[in-house]
Design a protein around this motif. Structure first.
Motif, PDB file in Angstrom:
ATOM      1  N   SER A 126     -54.361  45.137  11.397  1.00 43.79           N
ATOM      2  CA  SER A 126     -54.586  43.698  11.479  1.00 43.79           C
ATOM      3  C   SER A 126     -53.793  43.141  12.641  1.00 43.79           C
ATOM      4  CB  SER A 126     -54.174  43.015  10.173  1.00 43.79           C
ATOM      5  OG  SER A 126     -52.811  43.257   9.922  1.00 43.79           O
ATOM      6  N   GLY A 127     -54.200  41.983  13.070  1.00 43.84           N
ATOM      7  CA  GLY A 127     -53.521  41.345  14.194  1.00 43.84           C
ATOM      8  C   GLY A 127     -53.975  41.841  15.535  1.00 43.84           C
ATOM      9  N   GLU A 128     -55.008  42.695  15.528  1.00 41.02           N
ATOM     10  CA  GLU A 128     -55.501  43.204  16.807  1.00 41.02           C
ATOM     11  C   GLU A 128     -56.871  43.839  16.637  1.00 41.02           C
ATOM     12  OE1 GLU A 128     -52.772  46.242  18.024  1.00 41.02           O
ATOM     13  OE2 GLU A 128     -53.580  47.689  16.607  1.00 41.02           O
ATOM     14  N   PHE A 129     -57.588  43.900  17.728  1.00 37.46           N
ATOM     15  CA  PHE A 129     -58.804  44.703  17.808  1.00 37.46           C
ATOM     16  C   PHE A 129     -58.728  45.416  19.152  1.00 37.46           C
ATOM     17  CE2 PHE A 129     -63.201  45.803  18.488  1.00 37.46           C
ATOM     18  CZ  PHE A 129     -63.599  46.212  17.232  1.00 37.46           C
ATOM     19  N   VAL A 130     -58.759  46.757  19.102  1.00 38.13           N
ATOM     20  CA  VAL A 130     -58.388  47.552  20.269  1.00 38.13           C
ATOM     21  C   VAL A 130     -59.555  48.402  20.751  1.00 38.13           C
ATOM     22  CG1 VAL A 130     -56.839  49.374  21.069  1.00 38.13           C
ATOM     23  CG2 VAL A 130     -56.011  47.656  19.467  1.00 38.13           C
ATOM     24  N   ILE A 131     -59.701  48.473  22.066  1.00 41.25           N
ATOM     25  CA  ILE A 131     -60.640  49.391  22.699  1.00 41.25           C
ATOM     26  C   ILE A 131     -59.805  50.400  23.475  1.00 41.25           C
ATOM     27  CG2 ILE A 131     -62.594  49.576  24.288  1.00 41.25           C
ATOM     28  CD1 ILE A 131     -62.852  46.465  23.920  1.00 41.25           C
ATOM     29  N   ARG A 132     -59.981  51.686  23.171  1.00 46.10           N
ATOM     30  CA  ARG A 132     -59.145  52.694  23.824  1.00 46.10           C
ATOM     31  C   ARG A 132     -59.902  53.283  25.009  1.00 46.10           C
ATOM     32  NH1 ARG A 132     -57.716  52.413  18.438  1.00 46.10           N
ATOM     33  NH2 ARG A 132     -55.477  52.088  18.207  1.00 46.10           N
ATOM     34  N   VAL A 133     -59.393  52.997  26.195  1.00 48.77           N
ATOM     35  CA  VAL A 133     -60.107  53.345  27.426  1.00 48.77           C
ATOM     36  C   VAL A 133     -59.390  54.475  28.161  1.00 48.77           C
ATOM     37  CG1 VAL A 133     -60.827  50.941  27.597  1.00 48.77           C
ATOM     38  CG2 VAL A 133     -58.905  51.731  28.972  1.00 48.77           C
ATOM     39  N   SER A 134     -60.075  55.074  29.121  1.00 47.34           N
ATOM     40  CA  SER A 134     -59.491  56.147  29.914  1.00 47.34           C
ATOM     41  C   SER A 134     -58.235  55.648  30.610  1.00 47.34           C
ATOM     42  CB  SER A 134     -60.494  56.605  30.974  1.00 47.34           C
ATOM     43  OG  SER A 134     -61.720  56.948  30.384  1.00 47.34           O
ATOM     44  N   ASP A 135     -57.166  56.463  30.566  1.00 48.10           N
ATOM     45  CA  ASP A 135     -55.953  56.056  31.262  1.00 48.10           C
ATOM     46  C   ASP A 135     -55.887  56.749  32.626  1.00 48.10           C
ATOM     47  OD1 ASP A 135     -54.871  58.589  30.978  1.00 48.10           O
ATOM     48  OD2 ASP A 135     -53.314  57.989  29.560  1.00 48.10           O
ATOM     49  N   SER A 136     -54.799  56.507  33.356  1.00 54.10           N
ATOM     50  CA  SER A 136     -54.734  56.986  34.739  1.00 54.10           C
ATOM     51  C   SER A 136     -54.525  58.494  34.830  1.00 54.10           C
ATOM     52  CB  SER A 136     -53.618  56.256  35.488  1.00 54.10           C
ATOM     53  OG  SER A 136     -52.381  56.482  34.844  1.00 54.10           O
ATOM     54  N   ALA A 137     -54.254  59.148  33.689  1.00 53.44           N
ATOM     55  CA  ALA A 137     -54.096  60.606  33.706  1.00 53.44           C
ATOM     56  C   ALA A 137     -55.431  61.330  33.531  1.00 53.44           C
ATOM     57  CB  ALA A 137     -53.134  61.036  32.596  1.00 53.44           C
ATOM     58  N   THR A 138     -56.480  60.596  33.279  1.00 55.68           N
ATOM     59  CA  THR A 138     -57.782  61.232  33.094  1.00 55.68           C
ATOM     60  C   THR A 138     -58.385  61.573  34.451  1.00 55.68           C
ATOM     61  OG1 THR A 138     -58.896  59.094  33.061  1.00 55.68           O
ATOM     62  CG2 THR A 138     -58.218  59.992  30.939  1.00 55.68           C
ATOM     63  N   THR A 139     -59.469  62.317  34.394  1.00 54.39           N
ATOM     64  CA  THR A 139     -60.149  62.715  35.624  1.00 54.39           C
ATOM     65  C   THR A 139     -60.391  61.494  36.518  1.00 54.39           C
ATOM     66  OG1 THR A 139     -61.266  64.444  34.372  1.00 54.39           O
ATOM     67  CG2 THR A 139     -62.192  63.882  36.521  1.00 54.39           C
ATOM     68  N   ALA A 140     -60.081  61.651  37.808  1.00 54.85           N
ATOM     69  CA  ALA A 140     -60.178  60.521  38.731  1.00 54.85           C
ATOM     70  C   ALA A 140     -61.560  59.890  38.704  1.00 54.85           C
ATOM     71  CB  ALA A 140     -59.849  60.986  40.148  1.00 54.85           C
ATOM     72  N   ASN A 141     -61.565  58.594  38.812  1.00 53.74           N
ATOM     73  CA  ASN A 141     -62.820  57.822  38.928  1.00 53.74           C
ATOM     74  C   ASN A 141     -63.722  57.926  37.700  1.00 53.74           C
ATOM     75  OD1 ASN A 141     -62.136  57.006  41.599  1.00 53.74           O
ATOM     76  ND2 ASN A 141     -62.812  59.001  42.333  1.00 53.74           N
ATOM     77  N   THR A 142     -63.151  58.291  36.575  1.00 48.37           N
ATOM     78  CA  THR A 142     -63.943  58.242  35.346  1.00 48.37           C
ATOM     79  C   THR A 142     -63.525  57.007  34.543  1.00 48.37           C
ATOM     80  OG1 THR A 142     -62.388  59.623  34.107  1.00 48.37           O
ATOM     81  CG2 THR A 142     -64.218  60.739  35.211  1.00 48.37           C
TER      82      THR A 142
END
Lengths: 77, 179
Positions: B81-97
């Protein structure tokens, strides 16, 4: 040039897009969000590690009882 | 059903948030399609995704969620509660994805609490990516007039795109939708 994070605001009524620096309140909220997220992910990781450790321990005990690795895999897969 | 693009925004420079304001109130539902990447990396335990927080009408406090997720290494479920989160690719993932996410807001302009559906996949050329579906609630009867997407720290990377669509219900014998 500024180091202050910015946000992009898209006004759907006009189609206009503007970029503005975050306010102090928004910066404070971001720090709260960051700390909360780090704590949550650390907790999640610890729970995953504990589960993996228990699984490895259970497998080792089954092997020690005389089951073959194939039999253990069949039981736990 | 008729789906109309309201606005789309692609970042030409990294930014801490993308916010759609003055959302028109004459659609039935809203769809948000996201292609997002964070400039940050969490860097703990092989986690390769980063939280982007949804804010509705500049409010996160009345949000709650239930999630089913897979990480490539484990499955999980949970609620918050208190949030709704979208988990996206971070900077350690394959470049430009970029992660791709779809959010649905039925009856966004109505005078009842608003439900939210999320279908999300982070992206990387490795096993440990994140897939999740989530149901959310914005427990507020105010019509949704703005939506903001902000990583919990750092920025959304250049090239991150969010498109906002309005959905008009189709002809049902009572209501007719113009083409």
């Amino acid at each position: 040039m500024t180091d202050t994070p910015t946000k992009v605001i898209v006004n759907c009524a006009t189609g206009e897009s503007t970029t503005v620096p975050l306010t102090e309140a928004e910066l404070e909220q971001r720090e709260i969000d960051r700390l909360a997220w780090e704590a949550q992910e650390a907790e999640r990781k610890a729970a995953e590690e504990e589960k993996e450790n228990l699984k490895a321990s259970a497998n080792a005990k089954l092997l020690a009882l005389g089951l073959t690795e194939a039999e253990v895999n069949a039981l736990t897969a | 059903m008729k789906m109309t693009l309201i606005e789309t925004k692609t970042l030409g420079a990294a930014a801490a948030s993308i916010e759609f304001t003055s959302i028109p109130q004459d659609f039935t539902d809203l769809i948000v399609l996201c292609s997002l990447r964070s400039t940050n990396t969490f860097g703990v335990g092989g986690v390769t995704w980063f939280d982007v927080l949804l804010s509705v009408n500049s409010n996160t406090g009345n949000l709650s969620n239930r999630i089913l997720a897979g990480s490539g290494a484990a499955v999980s479920s949970g609620s918050g509660s208190g949030e709704f989160v979208i988990r996206v690719s971070d900077s350690a993932t394959t470049a430009n994805t970029f992660a791709n996410s779809s959010l649905y807001f039925p009856n966004y302009a109505g005078a009842t609490a608003k439900s939210i559906s999320l279908d999300n996949v982070s992206e990387t050329n490795a096993t440990n990516a994140r897939q999740e579906i989530a149901a959310g609630l914005w427990n507020d009867t105010t019509a949704i007039s703005s939506l903001a997407f902000s990583p919990s720290s750092g920025n959304l990377a250049i090239g991150s795109t969010i498109s906002l669509y309005g959905v008009l219900k189709g002809t049902d014998g009572i209501v007719t939708t113009s083409p």
